[in-house]
Design a protein around this motif. Structure first.
Motif, mmCIF file in Angstrom:
data_model
loop_
_atom_site.group_PDB
_atom_site.id
_atom_site.type_symbol
_atom_site.label_atom_id
_atom_site.label_comp_id
_atom_site.label_asym_id
_atom_site.label_seq_id
_atom_site.Cartn_x
_atom_site.Cartn_y
_atom_site.Cartn_z
ATOM 1 N N TYR A 90 0.841 -1.199 0.000
ATOM 2 C CA TYR A 90 0.000 0.000 0.000
ATOM 3 C C TYR A 90 0.877 1.251 0.000
ATOM 4 C CZ TYR A 90 -3.667 3.195 1.745
ATOM 5 O OH TYR A 90 -4.553 4.229 1.915
ATOM 6 N N THR A 91 1.937 1.226 0.789
ATOM 7 C CA THR A 91 2.801 2.390 0.954
ATOM 8 C C THR A 91 3.655 2.662 -0.267
ATOM 9 O OG1 THR A 91 2.924 2.071 3.344
ATOM 10 C CG2 THR A 91 4.691 3.318 2.336
ATOM 11 N N CYS A 92 4.288 1.645 -0.792
ATOM 12 C CA CYS A 92 5.325 1.848 -1.802
ATOM 13 C C CYS A 92 4.791 2.085 -3.210
ATOM 14 C CB CYS A 92 6.279 0.651 -1.810
ATOM 15 S SG CYS A 92 7.178 0.446 -0.265
ATOM 16 N N LEU A 94 1.907 4.105 -3.955
ATOM 17 C CA LEU A 94 0.990 5.236 -4.047
ATOM 18 C C LEU A 94 1.324 6.137 -5.228
ATOM 19 C CD1 LEU A 94 0.724 6.101 -0.257
ATOM 20 C CD2 LEU A 94 -1.175 5.395 -1.702
ATOM 21 N N ILE A 95 2.596 6.496 -5.352
ATOM 22 C CA ILE A 95 2.992 7.413 -6.418
ATOM 23 C C ILE A 95 2.942 6.726 -7.778
ATOM 24 C CG2 ILE A 95 4.888 8.820 -7.310
ATOM 25 C CD1 ILE A 95 5.764 9.332 -4.472
ATOM 26 N N SER A 145 -3.762 0.582 -2.562
ATOM 27 C CA SER A 145 -2.904 1.738 -2.839
ATOM 28 C C SER A 145 -3.442 2.539 -4.020
ATOM 29 C CB SER A 145 -1.475 1.263 -3.124
ATOM 30 O OG SER A 145 -0.644 2.352 -3.436
ATOM 31 N N SER A 149 -4.915 6.483 -3.809
ATOM 32 C CA SER A 149 -4.237 7.581 -4.499
ATOM 33 C C SER A 149 -5.064 8.108 -5.664
ATOM 34 C CB SER A 149 -2.856 7.132 -4.982
ATOM 35 O OG SER A 149 -2.957 6.075 -5.917
ATOM 36 N N THR A 251 11.198 2.461 -8.278
ATOM 37 C CA THR A 251 10.106 1.885 -7.495
ATOM 38 C C THR A 251 10.467 0.499 -6.981
ATOM 39 O OG1 THR A 251 8.492 3.126 -8.809
ATOM 40 C CG2 THR A 251 7.678 1.236 -7.555
ATOM 41 N N GLY A 454 1.951 12.623 -2.680
ATOM 42 C CA GLY A 454 2.238 11.196 -2.622
ATOM 43 C C GLY A 454 3.416 10.888 -1.714
ATOM 44 N N SER A 455 4.418 11.745 -1.730
ATOM 45 C CA SER A 455 5.593 11.536 -0.871
ATOM 46 C C SER A 455 5.239 11.650 0.599
ATOM 47 C CB SER A 455 6.688 12.555 -1.225
ATOM 48 O OG SER A 455 7.135 12.372 -2.545
ATOM 49 N N GLN A 458 3.273 8.573 1.441
ATOM 50 C CA GLN A 458 4.130 7.396 1.348
ATOM 51 C C GLN A 458 5.082 7.313 2.525
ATOM 52 O OE1 GLN A 458 4.885 6.360 -2.571
ATOM 53 N NE2 GLN A 458 6.767 5.262 -2.218
ATOM 54 N N MET A 462 5.093 4.440 5.299
ATOM 55 C CA MET A 462 6.326 3.670 5.452
ATOM 56 C C MET A 462 6.820 3.728 6.893
ATOM 57 S SD MET A 462 9.826 3.904 3.207
ATOM 58 C CE MET A 462 8.868 3.661 1.710
#
Length: 551
Positions: A90-92, A94-95, A145, A149, A251, A454-455, A458, A462
């Motif tokens: 889910y975290t990694c 998003l962007i 994710s 987003s 990524t 997004g950062s 994220q 994380m």
């Protein structure tokens, strides 16, 4: 000389001509408008709210189901992986989901993500082993994710700027309610039926969301009003020039580095020692991947005009933005660990039901939402500098977590701890909310949308994943080292695999085991004191001579 009899006729012709022009201009304007209106807008809003609700509900609904799940699957020591598997993917991603939607379109991307989420929710409900459940949770997180987003992106593309405030409040409310009610819904399900319905309920709700999205989101949205986009062929979406924009290598390294680091913390203390070759190898490889990741992002930011970096190197040249990002990471730890560990503590130490364990989290969850809304109002309406509010919020966090680490060990539930949850929740909410509010004011204009927001999300997620891994490592290591002399190997294994096994021990032994568990949870909150106090350093990094104020 003008004939007076012809003047009315000419005026009538002019008026008719103007009316025709107005109709034509109105039709052109309607065709040119990229926004949704009427019933389509309302239906799309319902669908998107359902997407964001389901994706975020899965973060907390499992917290009160962990004991029931691990008791049946006999894997209490791996309980946090059921949450972490979802959080990591889910975290990694998003962007990357936001960038994929730029290439393949918003509609195709969000429908695909919701389909993935729904299908693997059913897989989670049907899982027969912990490994199967963890794998399905990871794929469920990939879908969640994208649902989260892309919902945020679409919300602000389907309405004009005049409605941004309304839809920001709507998104925040749905997000807060999903996190708040998750533990309660999970607890109610476990008290009345099997834990599998925690996941299976996503199937009908997800199907409804997918159906509404297919009916309400136009093809090629948000460029559906442009004639050049109407006849765009599906295969053109996969053109080489489009795919080259994706930072797939970055990524992959980000995901691999995060997973290895979290996995190393999860296995130490149970399967491996701190000096074991497996643990050290995982940490070393993870560190190497982090170094390669930052080097790669630096390279493509400065010398590559094709690939869009997942983490632009220019972020590291902005002192205020660096403080904001690290602060978000630390805030993620302060939020996620209590949400998971407080209900777990009530079940392991007090032997409460999942529903009562969920209720025990209410003071923290409610006050987190109150803190977020109050801090945003103070910053926007009262024009209070956000750093001042964050200083107070951080103080509340430190005091709240310090008090939670001193909860006395009693047979009955000590009511004072609810007040401690209130303090830490208010502080946590104030910090988390303001970090999102100030983002557009501290980054370059080109980064204000997907990349910067997004950062922030994220890094927060994380931080939560890594914080939860550390908390689990503390619990596993402390309980194993302090109970190995008290319990037989079989008893110790049973307690670590199944929290309900504590109740099967002799009364005197139960008291000792519960005491050890309570002390382990206290150590977790002492760690949160340190991570919360570290937020002061980030606030100082964000300090300016002319203090930032939100418009």
């Amino acid at each position: 000389m003008t004939d007076p009899m012809k003047t009315p006729e000419k005026n009538l012709q002019v008026e008719e001509s103007q009316e025709k022009n107005n109709v034509v201009n109105a039709n052109v304007n309607n065709q040119a408008s990229p926004f949704l209106t009427g019933g389509r807008l309302r239906s799309a809003t319902i669908a998107l709210c359902l997407c964001i609700w389901l994706a975020n509900l899965e973060v907390t609904i499992v917290s009160t189901s962990l004991v029931s799940i691990t008791d049946e699957l006999r894997s209490f020591s791996r309980s946090s992986w059921i949450i972490l598997a979802y959080l990591l993917t889910y975290t990694c991603l998003l962007i990357i989901w936001a960038k994929l939607s730029d290439i393949f379109g918003r509609k195709l991307s969000i429908v695909s993500s919701m389909t993935l989420f729904t299908v693997f929710s059913v897989g989670c409900g049907a899982a027969q082993t912990t490994t199967q459940l963890i794998v399905c949770r990871a794929f469920q997180g990939i879908g969640g994710s994208g649902a989260y987003s892309l919902t945020v992106v679409i919300f602000f593309e389907m309405v004009p700027k005049a409605k941004y405030a309304l839809y920001t409040s709507l998104v925040s409310t749905v997000f807060a309610l999903s996190l708040l009610l998750g533990p309660l819904i999970g607890g109610a399900i476990n008290d009345n039926t099997t834990w599998r319905w925690v996941f299976l309920l996503n199937a009908p709700a997800g199907a409804i969301a997918i159906g509404l999205l297919l009916l309400t989101i136009p093809n090629n949205f948000p460029r559906h009003n442009q004639p050049s986009e109407e006849n765009k062929k599906f295969l053109q979406l996969f053109a080489k020039s489009s795919l080259q924009r994706l930072d797939l290598f970055g990524t992959f390294m980000l995901l691999a580095a995060s997973m290895l680091f979290v996995a190393s913390l999860q296995t130490v203390g149970i399967n491996h020692s701190w000096s074991s070759a497996t643990f050290l190898a995982m940490v070393i490889i993870s560190c190497a991947l982090w170094i390669f990741f930052f080097c790669w992002e630096c390279y493509i930011t400065g010398k590559n005009d094709v690939i869009e970096p997942v983490f632009p190197w220019r972020f590291l040249k902005n002192r205020i933005w660096i403080g904001t990002l690290v602060h978000s990471f630390l805030a993620g730890i302060s939020f996620t660990v209590p949400v998971v560990e407080i209900p777990l503590r009530f079940q392991a130490v007090y032997g409460t039901s999942p529903l009562k364990a969920g209720i025990s989290l209410l003071p923290f969850a409610i006050c987190t939402s109150v803190g977020t809304i109050s801090a945003a109002m103070m910053a926007s309406r009262l024009k209070t500098p956000p750093v001042f509010i964050m200083l107070v919020g951080t103080a509340l966090q430190v005091v709240g977590f310090a008090l939670l680490s001193t909860i006395p060990i009693t047979e009955s539930i000590w009511k004072g701890q609810y007040g401690y949850e209130v303090l830490s929740g208010l502080g946590m909410g104030a910090n988390a909310g303001l970090l999102v509010v100030i983002t557009p004011y501290v980054v370059e204009k080109r980064d204000q949308q997907a990349v910067a927001m997004g950062s922030i999300v994220q890094l927060r997620m994380m931080g939560g994943a890594i914080g939860l891994a550390v908390a689990t490592c503390i619990l596993n290591s402390y309980t194993q080292s302090n109970l190995s002399a008290v319990l037989s190997p079989d008893q110790l294994h049973a307690v670590l695999e199944q929290a309900g096994a504590i109740q099967s021990l002799q009364p005197a032994m139960q008291e000792t085991v519960i005491s050890v568990f309570a002390k382990a949870f206290a150590i977790q909150f002492r760690v949160l004191i340190g991570t919360s106090a570290a937020q002061y350093l980030m606030i100082l990094l964000m300090w300016q001579t002319k203090l930032l104020r939100v418009a």
